[in-house]
Design a protein around this motif. Structure first.
Motif, PDB file in Angstrom:
ATOM      1  N   MET A 219     -24.966  54.523  82.341  1.00 36.95           N
ATOM      2  CA  MET A 219     -24.106  53.374  82.415  1.00 36.95           C
ATOM      3  C   MET A 219     -22.942  53.416  81.532  1.00 36.95           C
ATOM      4  N   LYS A 220     -21.961  53.242  82.320  1.00 35.22           N
ATOM      5  CA  LYS A 220     -20.491  53.423  81.210  1.00 35.22           C
ATOM      6  C   LYS A 220     -20.662  51.978  80.506  1.00 35.22           C
ATOM      7  N   LYS A 221     -19.680  52.206  79.656  1.00 33.77           N
ATOM      8  CA  LYS A 221     -19.568  50.877  78.520  1.00 33.77           C
ATOM      9  C   LYS A 221     -18.869  49.916  79.337  1.00 33.77           C
ATOM     10  N   THR A 222     -17.993  50.213  80.261  1.00 29.86           N
ATOM     11  CA  THR A 222     -17.384  48.945  80.848  1.00 29.86           C
ATOM     12  C   THR A 222     -18.334  48.446  82.091  1.00 29.86           C
ATOM     13  N   ASP A 223     -19.192  49.034  82.778  1.00 30.21           N
ATOM     14  CA  ASP A 223     -20.335  48.542  83.430  1.00 30.21           C
ATOM     15  C   ASP A 223     -21.166  47.492  82.530  1.00 30.21           C
ATOM     16  N   LEU A 224     -21.681  48.043  81.435  1.00 35.09           N
ATOM     17  CA  LEU A 224     -22.322  47.106  80.490  1.00 35.09           C
ATOM     18  C   LEU A 224     -21.635  45.949  80.010  1.00 35.09           C
ATOM     19  N   ALA A 225     -20.291  46.114  79.988  1.00 36.07           N
ATOM     20  CA  ALA A 225     -19.560  45.035  79.501  1.00 36.07           C
ATOM     21  C   ALA A 225     -19.434  43.828  80.645  1.00 36.07           C
ATOM     22  N   LYS A 226     -19.426  44.381  81.991  1.00 34.00           N
ATOM     23  CA  LYS A 226     -19.102  43.568  83.053  1.00 34.00           C
ATOM     24  C   LYS A 226     -20.677  42.913  83.278  1.00 34.00           C
ATOM     25  N   SER A 227     -21.650  43.471  83.085  1.00 31.17           N
ATOM     26  CA  SER A 227     -22.941  42.935  83.110  1.00 31.17           C
ATOM     27  C   SER A 227     -23.270  41.813  82.311  1.00 31.17           C
ATOM     28  N   ASP A 228     -22.864  42.022  81.009  1.00 31.49           N
ATOM     29  CA  ASP A 228     -23.008  40.884  79.980  1.00 31.49           C
ATOM     30  C   ASP A 228     -21.951  39.909  80.336  1.00 31.49           C
ATOM     31  N   ALA A 229     -20.728  40.000  80.827  1.00 31.84           N
ATOM     32  CA  ALA A 229     -19.919  38.935  81.095  1.00 31.84           C
ATOM     33  C   ALA A 229     -20.703  38.257  82.404  1.00 31.84           C
ATOM     34  N   LYS A 230     -21.082  38.859  83.489  1.00 30.91           N
ATOM     35  CA  LYS A 230     -21.821  38.170  84.334  1.00 30.91           C
ATOM     36  C   LYS A 230     -23.050  37.359  83.930  1.00 30.91           C
ATOM     37  N   LYS A 231     -23.686  37.773  83.164  1.00 28.73           N
ATOM     38  CA  LYS A 231     -24.950  37.024  82.625  1.00 28.73           C
ATOM     39  C   LYS A 231     -24.432  35.774  81.786  1.00 28.73           C
ATOM     40  N   LEU A 232     -23.239  35.898  81.094  1.00 29.48           N
ATOM     41  CA  LEU A 232     -22.797  34.725  80.234  1.00 29.48           C
ATOM     42  C   LEU A 232     -22.062  33.695  81.052  1.00 29.48           C
ATOM     43  N   MET A 233     -21.796  34.108  82.343  1.00 30.46           N
ATOM     44  CA  MET A 233     -21.172  33.271  83.373  1.00 30.46           C
ATOM     45  C   MET A 233     -22.056  32.512  83.828  1.00 30.46           C
ATOM     46  N   ASN A 234     -23.193  33.046  84.340  1.00 33.15           N
ATOM     47  CA  ASN A 234     -24.162  32.821  85.145  1.00 33.15           C
ATOM     48  C   ASN A 234     -24.827  31.557  84.353  1.00 33.15           C
ATOM     49  N   LYS A 235     -24.897  31.718  82.907  1.00 31.73           N
ATOM     50  CA  LYS A 235     -25.408  30.798  81.996  1.00 31.73           C
ATOM     51  C   LYS A 235     -24.762  29.763  81.816  1.00 31.73           C
ATOM     52  N   MET A 236     -23.252  29.885  82.110  1.00 33.80           N
ATOM     53  CA  MET A 236     -22.262  28.698  81.889  1.00 33.80           C
ATOM     54  C   MET A 236     -22.283  27.839  83.143  1.00 33.80           C
ATOM     55  N   THR A 237     -22.505  28.428  84.262  1.00 30.99           N
ATOM     56  CA  THR A 237     -22.021  27.817  85.428  1.00 30.99           C
ATOM     57  C   THR A 237     -23.460  27.269  85.895  1.00 30.99           C
ATOM     58  N   GLY A 238     -24.642  27.673  85.222  1.00 26.79           N
ATOM     59  CA  GLY A 238     -25.957  27.482  85.826  1.00 26.79           C
ATOM     60  C   GLY A 238     -25.969  25.638  85.890  1.00 26.79           C
ATOM     61  N   PRO A 239     -26.916  25.399  86.578  1.00 28.84           N
ATOM     62  CA  PRO A 239     -27.426  23.846  86.589  1.00 28.84           C
ATOM     63  C   PRO A 239     -27.772  23.305  85.506  1.00 28.84           C
ATOM     64  N   SER A 240     -26.956  22.316  84.607  1.00 29.45           N
ATOM     65  CA  SER A 240     -27.333  21.727  83.695  1.00 29.45           C
ATOM     66  C   SER A 240     -28.151  20.753  83.818  1.00 29.45           C
ATOM     67  N   ALA A 241     -27.754  19.697  84.845  1.00 29.23           N
ATOM     68  CA  ALA A 241     -28.792  18.705  85.105  1.00 29.23           C
ATOM     69  C   ALA A 241     -29.759  19.237  86.126  1.00 29.23           C
ATOM     70  N   GLY A 242     -30.710  18.384  86.343  1.00 29.15           N
ATOM     71  CA  GLY A 242     -31.753  18.737  87.347  1.00 29.15           C
ATOM     72  C   GLY A 242     -31.401  19.046  88.787  1.00 29.15           C
ATOM     73  N   ARG A 243     -32.351  19.032  89.656  1.00 30.12           N
ATOM     74  CA  ARG A 243     -31.757  19.642  90.960  1.00 30.12           C
ATOM     75  C   ARG A 243     -31.084  18.041  91.598  1.00 30.12           C
ATOM     76  N   PHE A 244     -30.075  18.283  92.411  1.00 33.66           N
ATOM     77  CA  PHE A 244     -29.082  17.511  92.822  1.00 33.66           C
ATOM     78  C   PHE A 244     -28.712  16.409  92.121  1.00 33.66           C
ATOM     79  N   GLY A 245     -28.326  16.824  90.826  1.00 29.37           N
ATOM     80  CA  GLY A 245     -27.863  15.825  89.817  1.00 29.37           C
ATOM     81  C   GLY A 245     -28.694  14.892  89.378  1.00 29.37           C
ATOM     82  N   GLY A 246     -29.807  14.954  89.392  1.00 31.73           N
ATOM     83  CA  GLY A 246     -30.739  14.041  88.756  1.00 31.73           C
ATOM     84  C   GLY A 246     -31.282  14.229  87.498  1.00 31.73           C
ATOM     85  N   THR A 247     -32.158  13.865  86.939  1.00 30.55           N
ATOM     86  CA  THR A 247     -32.746  14.043  85.825  1.00 30.55           C
ATOM     87  C   THR A 247     -32.639  15.485  85.300  1.00 30.55           C
TER      88      THR A 247
END
Length: 89
Positions: free
Chosen positions: A1-29
């Motif tokens: 795996m190239k260094k750039t591929d690893l960086a892209k993978s790390d960036a995708k993981k970080l973005m998924n954590k940031m945009t993941g559901p912070s509140a419960g399902r459907f904006g509930g608790t």
């Protein structure tokens, strides 16, 4: 795996954590915090539980799932009860 591929993978993981559901399902608790797989494995081992995979008919699975929902228990508990009863324990 190239260094750039690893960086892209790390960036995708970080973005998924940031945009993941912070509140419960459907904006509930807020949802209950998910237990890490490693922690869950340790808890299961402390209870003496062992993973046991089998292949059974889909109708049996449906019946087990229905029984679990009727009783308000999880599937593992219902399967353990059925097996113990079938084995005469």
């Amino acid at each position: 795996m190239k260094k750039t591929d690893l960086a892209k993978s790390d960036a995708k993981k970080l973005m998924n954590k940031m945009t993941g559901p912070s509140a419960g399902r459907f904006g509930g608790t807020p949802a209950a915090p998910a237990i890490d797989k490693r922690e869950q494995r340790k808890l299961d081992q402390a209870l003496g539980l062992v993973p046991f995979a089998v292949k059974i008919n889909s109708e049996l699975v449906k019946r087990l799932q229905d029984r679990a929902t009727e009783r308000g228990q999880d599937l593992n508990t219902v399967v353990a009860e059925v097996l113990a009863k079938g084995l005469g324990d």
